[in-house]
Design a protein around this motif. Structure first.
Motif, mmCIF file in Angstrom:
data_model
loop_
_atom_site.group_PDB
_atom_site.id
_atom_site.type_symbol
_atom_site.label_atom_id
_atom_site.label_comp_id
_atom_site.label_asym_id
_atom_site.label_seq_id
_atom_site.Cartn_x
_atom_site.Cartn_y
_atom_site.Cartn_z
ATOM 1 N N ARG A 125 -27.369 19.928 9.050
ATOM 2 C CA ARG A 125 -26.526 20.063 7.856
ATOM 3 C C ARG A 125 -26.568 18.781 7.013
ATOM 4 O O ARG A 125 -26.668 18.821 5.797
ATOM 5 C CB ARG A 125 -25.092 20.379 8.251
ATOM 6 N N LEU A 132 -31.259 18.832 -0.767
ATOM 7 C CA LEU A 132 -30.983 20.042 -1.538
ATOM 8 C C LEU A 132 -31.750 20.013 -2.843
ATOM 9 O O LEU A 132 -32.037 18.958 -3.356
ATOM 10 C CB LEU A 132 -29.477 20.158 -1.794
ATOM 11 N N TRP A 135 -34.843 24.110 1.276
ATOM 12 C CA TRP A 135 -35.078 23.881 2.700
ATOM 13 C C TRP A 135 -36.500 23.384 2.865
ATOM 14 O O TRP A 135 -37.367 23.675 2.051
ATOM 15 C CB TRP A 135 -34.920 25.195 3.458
ATOM 16 N N LEU A 154 -28.496 27.842 12.033
ATOM 17 C CA LEU A 154 -28.242 27.357 10.674
ATOM 18 C C LEU A 154 -29.003 28.181 9.650
ATOM 19 O O LEU A 154 -28.483 28.487 8.570
ATOM 20 C CB LEU A 154 -28.638 25.884 10.579
ATOM 21 N N ARG A 155 -30.212 28.594 9.970
ATOM 22 C CA ARG A 155 -30.981 29.451 9.057
ATOM 23 C C ARG A 155 -30.334 30.824 8.895
ATOM 24 O O ARG A 155 -30.383 31.409 7.825
ATOM 25 C CB ARG A 155 -32.418 29.613 9.543
ATOM 26 N N ARG A 156 -29.725 31.334 9.964
ATOM 27 C CA ARG A 156 -29.010 32.630 9.847
ATOM 28 C C ARG A 156 -27.796 32.518 8.953
ATOM 29 O O ARG A 156 -27.456 33.456 8.242
ATOM 30 C CB ARG A 156 -28.580 33.108 11.224
ATOM 31 N N GLU A 157 -27.118 31.363 8.998
ATOM 32 C CA GLU A 157 -25.936 31.167 8.150
ATOM 33 C C GLU A 157 -26.319 31.120 6.686
ATOM 34 O O GLU A 157 -25.595 31.614 5.845
ATOM 35 C CB GLU A 157 -25.244 29.837 8.499
ATOM 36 N N ASP A 158 -27.454 30.466 6.367
ATOM 37 C CA ASP A 158 -27.820 30.246 4.974
ATOM 38 C C ASP A 158 -29.288 30.625 4.741
ATOM 39 O O ASP A 158 -30.132 29.768 4.596
ATOM 40 C CB ASP A 158 -27.599 28.780 4.624
ATOM 41 N N LYS A 160 -32.272 31.243 2.693
ATOM 42 C CA LYS A 160 -32.689 31.051 1.285
ATOM 43 C C LYS A 160 -34.145 31.376 1.131
ATOM 44 O O LYS A 160 -34.940 31.201 1.949
ATOM 45 C CB LYS A 160 -32.443 29.612 0.852
#
Length: 160
Positions: A125, A132, A135, A154-158, A160
């Motif tokens: 994070r 930013l 990724w 973390l990739r599942r949460e966000d 992109k």
């Protein structure tokens, strides 16, 4: 009537010129000179400076210089190499997470007392916040399973 000399506000009420402060801080960072070496170099230029004064300049001004200089720095590449190692800090073992891009530029680092999925997610994070809005295309990890799991979560949460 004479006009006052325009000075950067961060050097207000300082005895030495801003150029001298910048020079000492830049040389200390760039060439890894000791404070006493810098004292000798300034003495050759006719300036009497204490090594503790240069230490205070580095502590006070380097974070501000980094903010200003990073505007012109190259962006981090989108291929990262991530690893973690353990180091002793004040007699206790801590884990140092670090990521570098393919050119060797440091993306970010994090020092944590634990080594688990939560620590890996916290590191990713933090690293992603500095790079930013995108990724990285490729992340090369070592064999630690918690880092792999943390990045997957973390990739599942966000996505992109």
């Amino acid at each position: 009537m004479t006009r006052p000399i325009a000075r950067d506000p961060i050097y207000r009420r300082r005895r030495f010129e801003g150029e001298t402060i910048e020079l000492c801080a830049r040389w200390y960072i760039s060439y890894r000179l000791s404070y006493r070496d810098l004292v000798a170099m300034m003495a050759e230029r006719g300036l009497t400076v204490s090594h503790t004064t240069i230490l205070r300049w580095v502590i006070r001004y380097v974070p501000e210089f980094e903010k200003r200089w990073n505007r012109w720095a190259r962006r981090v590449n989108f291929s990262w190499r991530v690893d973690e190692t353990y180091i002793s800090v004040r007699g206790k073992w801590h884990y140092l997470y670090r990521a570098v891009d393919k050119h060797g530029k440091t993306v970010d680092f994090l020092l944590r007392p634990d080594r688990g999925i939560a620590a890996a997610q916290a590191f990713f994070r933090k690293a992603l916040a500095t790079s930013l809005p995108r990724w990285p295309r490729k992340v090369t990890l070592d064999g630690h399973a918690a880092s792999h799991q943390g990045l997957r979560l973390l990739r599942r949460e966000d996505p992109k």
